[in-house]
Write an enzyme that holds these catalytic residues in place. Structure first.
Site, PDB file in Angstrom:
ATOM      1  N   GLU A   1     -67.023-110.728  51.599  1.00 55.32           N
ATOM      2  CA  GLU A   1     -67.360-109.627  51.144  1.00 55.32           C
ATOM      3  C   GLU A   1     -66.151-109.441  52.192  1.00 55.32           C
ATOM      4  OE1 GLU A   1     -69.525-107.370  53.621  1.00 55.32           O
ATOM      5  OE2 GLU A   1     -71.645-108.730  53.526  1.00 55.32           O
TER       6      GLU A   1
ATOM      7  N   ARG B   1     -67.503 -94.962  65.010  1.00 55.01           N
ATOM      8  CA  ARG B   1     -68.074 -95.452  65.388  1.00 55.01           C
ATOM      9  C   ARG B   1     -67.874 -95.107  66.469  1.00 55.01           C
ATOM     10  NH1 ARG B   1     -64.280 -99.881  67.675  1.00 55.01           N
ATOM     11  NH2 ARG B   1     -65.344-101.842  67.861  1.00 55.01           N
TER      12      ARG B   1
ATOM     13  N   LYS C   1     -69.481-113.657  56.759  1.00 55.43           N
ATOM     14  CA  LYS C   1     -70.767-113.509  57.586  1.00 55.43           C
ATOM     15  C   LYS C   1     -71.473-114.798  57.429  1.00 55.43           C
ATOM     16  CE  LYS C   1     -70.125-108.587  57.303  1.00 55.43           C
ATOM     17  NZ  LYS C   1     -71.131-107.595  56.453  1.00 55.43           N
TER      18      LYS C   1
ATOM     19  N   GLU D   1     -68.045 -98.364  55.124  1.00 55.73           N
ATOM     20  CA  GLU D   1     -66.579 -97.679  55.448  1.00 55.73           C
ATOM     21  C   GLU D   1     -66.503 -96.587  54.805  1.00 55.73           C
ATOM     22  OE1 GLU D   1     -65.434 -99.705  57.415  1.00 55.73           O
ATOM     23  OE2 GLU D   1     -63.611 -99.533  57.650  1.00 55.73           O
TER      24      GLU D   1
ATOM     25  N   TYR E   1     -72.599-102.223  54.579  1.00 56.53           N
ATOM     26  CA  TYR E   1     -71.708-103.466  54.317  1.00 56.53           C
ATOM     27  C   TYR E   1     -73.063-104.078  55.295  1.00 56.53           C
ATOM     28  CZ  TYR E   1     -69.134-101.786  58.722  1.00 56.53           C
ATOM     29  OH  TYR E   1     -68.737-101.191  60.136  1.00 56.53           O
TER      30      TYR E   1
HETATM   31  S1  IVH Z   1     -69.049-105.899  59.465  1.00 57.63           S
HETATM   32  C1  IVH Z   1     -71.129-106.559  64.033  1.00 57.63           C
HETATM   33  N1  IVH Z   1     -68.510-105.813  56.448  1.00 57.63           N
HETATM   34  O1  IVH Z   1     -64.011-103.806  60.354  1.00 57.63           O
HETATM   35  C2  IVH Z   1     -69.966-106.560  62.211  1.00 57.63           C
HETATM   36  N2  IVH Z   1     -67.257-104.628  58.679  1.00 57.63           N
HETATM   37  O2  IVH Z   1     -62.579-105.056  62.512  1.00 57.63           O
HETATM   38  C3  IVH Z   1     -69.287-106.088  62.176  1.00 57.63           C
HETATM   39  N3  IVH Z   1     -65.724-103.362  57.865  1.00 57.63           N
HETATM   40  O3  IVH Z   1     -65.473-102.390  62.055  1.00 57.63           O
HETATM   41  C4  IVH Z   1     -68.682-105.403  60.707  1.00 57.63           C
HETATM   42  N4  IVH Z   1     -65.467-103.678  55.291  1.00 57.63           N
HETATM   43  O4  IVH Z   1     -65.380-101.267  60.615  1.00 57.63           O
HETATM   44  C5  IVH Z   1     -68.521-105.527  58.225  1.00 57.63           C
HETATM   45  N5  IVH Z   1     -67.891-106.102  54.941  1.00 57.63           N
HETATM   46  C6  IVH Z   1     -66.970-105.417  56.191  1.00 57.63           C
HETATM   47  C7  IVH Z   1     -66.416-104.742  56.454  1.00 57.63           C
HETATM   48  C8  IVH Z   1     -66.099-104.671  57.852  1.00 57.63           C
HETATM   49  C9  IVH Z   1     -64.540-103.057  56.484  1.00 57.63           C
HETATM   50  C10 IVH Z   1     -64.871-102.591  59.432  1.00 57.63           C
HETATM   51  C11 IVH Z   1     -65.842-102.655  60.282  1.00 57.63           C
HETATM   52  C12 IVH Z   1     -65.719-103.015  60.812  1.00 57.63           C
HETATM   53  C13 IVH Z   1     -63.923-103.455  60.742  1.00 57.63           C
HETATM   54  C14 IVH Z   1     -64.360-104.959  61.919  1.00 57.63           C
END
Ligand code: IVH
Length: 667
Positions: free
Chosen positions: A108, A131, A286, A170, A222
């Protein structure tokens, strides 16, 4: 009339979704406004109460912004990788931990905004949190309600609407809208936001939701963090389902069978991302199978099933207009380059830190030089190159001052350090920084005590050390510039609240040289209180694992010179001087008949599942003792990755060694 109202609400929800979520409007803006006005009129004429998920109810409410609320489970952040090799290492680790099971990866775009959590109960949006520190978030429900792409109510699909659903996503501001907001801010005498991310964060934390409503905020969801009663087997399935419920997900999520395909996806976006209307600073990778995600689990900070694969820093060229010197909390003089403003990665950059005198000399940065500036994600921009070929001869070499630019005291240059310091402990510049550090988020977390307030408090001599904060009353505070009676009340309340901070935060907040957050935790783990620590000898302190002579000397020096400050803090009522500390709580809750009870352990190396401090706590609550060096009295060594001399010593002395897995099993 009620059916007419219900139909109209459903119709407006449909058009909101078409316009704000799917980007496929079916009617004109004017037509949409007309429907909205019609609904407002009907609701006004009806006696029936207006439900909070009516489209007319986006701005309103009035709940107090900022209440701290625990997250259902921690909102973790992501581990970063920057190149193909690091991505492959991630793939390898997943393969090893899953014992070669076939694995799918979802990629993503990593949206550069503010992570939030959205909670829906019986399909209705009831709560939204920031957060925060990952464990607790701030309540920003009212502000999130104003975002048109956050549905106030989920759409019914073939499956029932779950009784509870928590989605994480986000919030961001489109790149091209930043200029509009900043023009408006400047007109109102407010400083401009440096980048879209700050603008989004600032807008979401406003007290007045009607201002938030005027900001062009948007969201991509997300992750489906929690859902009651429905099982999914993959992340992609949950994304699909969230879309069907009406949540807005980014359209570029893609599923891959191999890490090579992930690399390909990343390469595609390296250039293409600049065409997107929003900022993205990388790709999130992921593991798709939720059972595999579960098996991989998480460390205390990051999930092991996901990684952020960041795009390279962006560069810009500009000119050094002058070099200024700032005085830090420890008296360190830091040169800062004041630059001709330049736009870089969506932000306007006006200065860059030059770290120290040495750095200026080794890079030969001169006033008037053309330089290459780089900015990677959140990191402060840095000068990576001087374009010496472009020199005209008019550049001037910077001469480092030999007196503090604030108090005029002659500076000191030590032999072993590159840092130049103002050694006047009463220098107001240092005092201001020390107070800011004491109040900062990871220390005493006194909200509302910003630099502008601190400047005035120190300049008016209302505060001469951090303990003076506790004597502040509403009266002198409310008379400060840009501070009314309500803010003054709030500040007094925040200062009072900080009295309950745990002892390791207070120790960190004191700003002792070389005592960062980890060192503060280690010291408190051993000495339990500030009083005990202040009585410790350098040898006692050095015997703590991970603490060297430099730190020990610094701590002892601090306490020998600052006992009056410590006494003043005690008299101010800081609870850490009286209340049971975490460590003493452990003593009270010890269980004695376990594998651990009565035995002595040493923990070394890095554990994947917890920090060494956490491991020690686990052992102590089970009646075990933790020491820092391996001797013949040690019963077990717990050895994480990278264990070194302690491991060798244990082998030599025939001390049994537990791996992390063994340790977890015993726990
Ligand atoms: S997954 C445990 N997916 O990036 C999984 N995060 O540096 C955590 N973020 O705190 C997040 N786009 O705020 C995920 N497609 C995406 C994202 C994303 C932006 C942000 C999110 C996270 C931070 C981590």
């Amino acid at each position: 009339m009620q059916t007419q109202i219900d139909d109209l609400r459903a119709l407006i929800r449909h058009h909101e979704r078409k316009y704000y979520i799917e980007n496929l409007p079916e009617i004109s803006d004017a037509e949409f406004d007309r429907l909205m006005k019609q609904l407002e009129a009907l609701e006004a004429a009806s006696d029936a109460p207006i439900p909070p998920d009516s489209p007319t109810q986006r701005v309103g409410g009035g709940a107090v912004l900022g209440t701290r609320i625990p997250h259902r489970n921690p909102m973790l952040s992501l581990n970063n990788s920057y190149d193909e090799q690091e991505l492959n290492e991630f793939g390898e680790r997943v393969r090893r931990l899953l014992e070669d099971e076939p694995t799918e990866y979802v990629t993503e775009l990593k949206i550069d905004g503010l992570g939030v959590s959205l909670i829906y109960e019986n399909g209705v949006f009831t709560r939204g949190l920031t957060r925060g520190d990952g464990e607790y978030g701030e309540d920003i429900t009212d502000n999130l309600r104003t975002i048109r792409s956050v549905p106030l109510r989920l759409i019914e699909t073939d499956a029932e609407i779950p009784s509870v659903l928590e989605a994480r996503g986000e919030v961001f501001i489109p790149k091209h809208r930043l200029d509009d907001i900043n023009m408006q801010r400047e007109a109102e005498g407010e400083p401009p936001f440096a980048n879209p991310r700050n603008a989004a964060a600032g807008s979401l934390r406003l007290q007045d939701a009607s201002i938030t409503a005027s900001r062009p905020l948007d969201i991509f969801v997300y992750n489906l963090n929690y859902v009651e009663g429905i099982e999914f087997s993959t992340h992609t399935e949950s994304l699909e389902k969230m879309k069907r419920w009406g949540l807005k997900c980014n359209p570029y999520a893609t599923c891959h069978k191999s890490i090579d395909e992930v690399q390909h996806y990343y390469e595609q976006w390296v250039e293409k991302r600049h065409d997107l209307p929003y900022e993205t600073d990388g790709v999130v990778v992921k593991v798709n199978q939720l059972s595999q995600q579960h098996e991989l689990g998480a460390t205390s900070k990051y999930p092991r099933w996901a990684i952020a694969y960041k795009f390279n820093a962006q560069q810009a060229i500009t000119t050094v207009e002058k070099i200024e010197v700032q005085v830090g909390r420890t008296g360190a003089l830091t040169p800062v380059a004041i630059l001709k403003p330049v736009s870089l990665a969506g932000a306007t950059i006006t200065n860059a830190t030059l770290h120290n005198e040495q750095e200026i000399r080794s890079k030969d940065i001169r006033i008037g030089d053309r330089i290459v500036l780089e900015r990677a994600g959140d990191v402060i921009p840095k000068i990576v190159e001087v374009l010496t070929k472009e020199r005209t001869g008019n550049e001037t070499v910077f001469v480092f001052p030999d007196r503090c630019p604030v108090c005029g005291t002659p500076v000191e240059r030590s032999e072993e350090e590159v840092v130049v310091r103002c050694v006047n402990i009463s220098c107001v510049a240092q005092l201001k920084r020390r107070i800011a550090h004491y109040a900062s988020r990871n220390a005493l977390q006194i909200e509302g005590l910003g630099p502008a307030t601190i400047d005035q408090l120190v300049d008016k001599e209302l505060v001469r050390d951090v303990a003076d904060l506790y004597a502040l009353a509403v009266e002198p505070l409310s008379e400060l510039d840009r501070m009314g009676v309500p803010s003054a009340h709030n500040l007094v309340h925040q200062i009072k609240k900080s009295k309950t901070a745990p002892v390791e935060k207070v120790l960190f907040g004191l700003g002792i040289f070389h005592v960062g957050e980890t060192v503060a935790e280690l010291l408190i783990e051993r000495f339990l209180s500030l009083d005990a620590l202040s009585r410790a000898t350098p040898e006692d302190i050095e015997s703590v694992d991970g603490i060297g002579p430099q730190i020990a000397e610094s701590v002892v020096n601090f306490f020998s010179q600052n006992q009056p400050l410590i006494d003043k803090l005690r008299e101010s009522g800081l609870q850490c001087f009286t209340v049971t500390t975490d460590a003493t709580r452990i003593e009270a809750s010890v269980v004695t008949d376990t594998f651990f009870s009565g035995k002595t352990f040493v923990v070394t190396g890095s554990l994947e599942g917890m920090t060494r401090t956490e491991a020690s706590k686990e052992i102590k609550t089970r009646g075990g003792k933790v020491t820092s060096s391996v001797t013949s009295k040690t019963d077990y060594l717990i050895a994480g990755e990278g264990a070194g001399s302690k491991y060798t010593k244990a082998v030599e002395l025939d001390v049994p060694i537990l791996t992390e897995a063994d340790f977890f099993q015993k726990l």
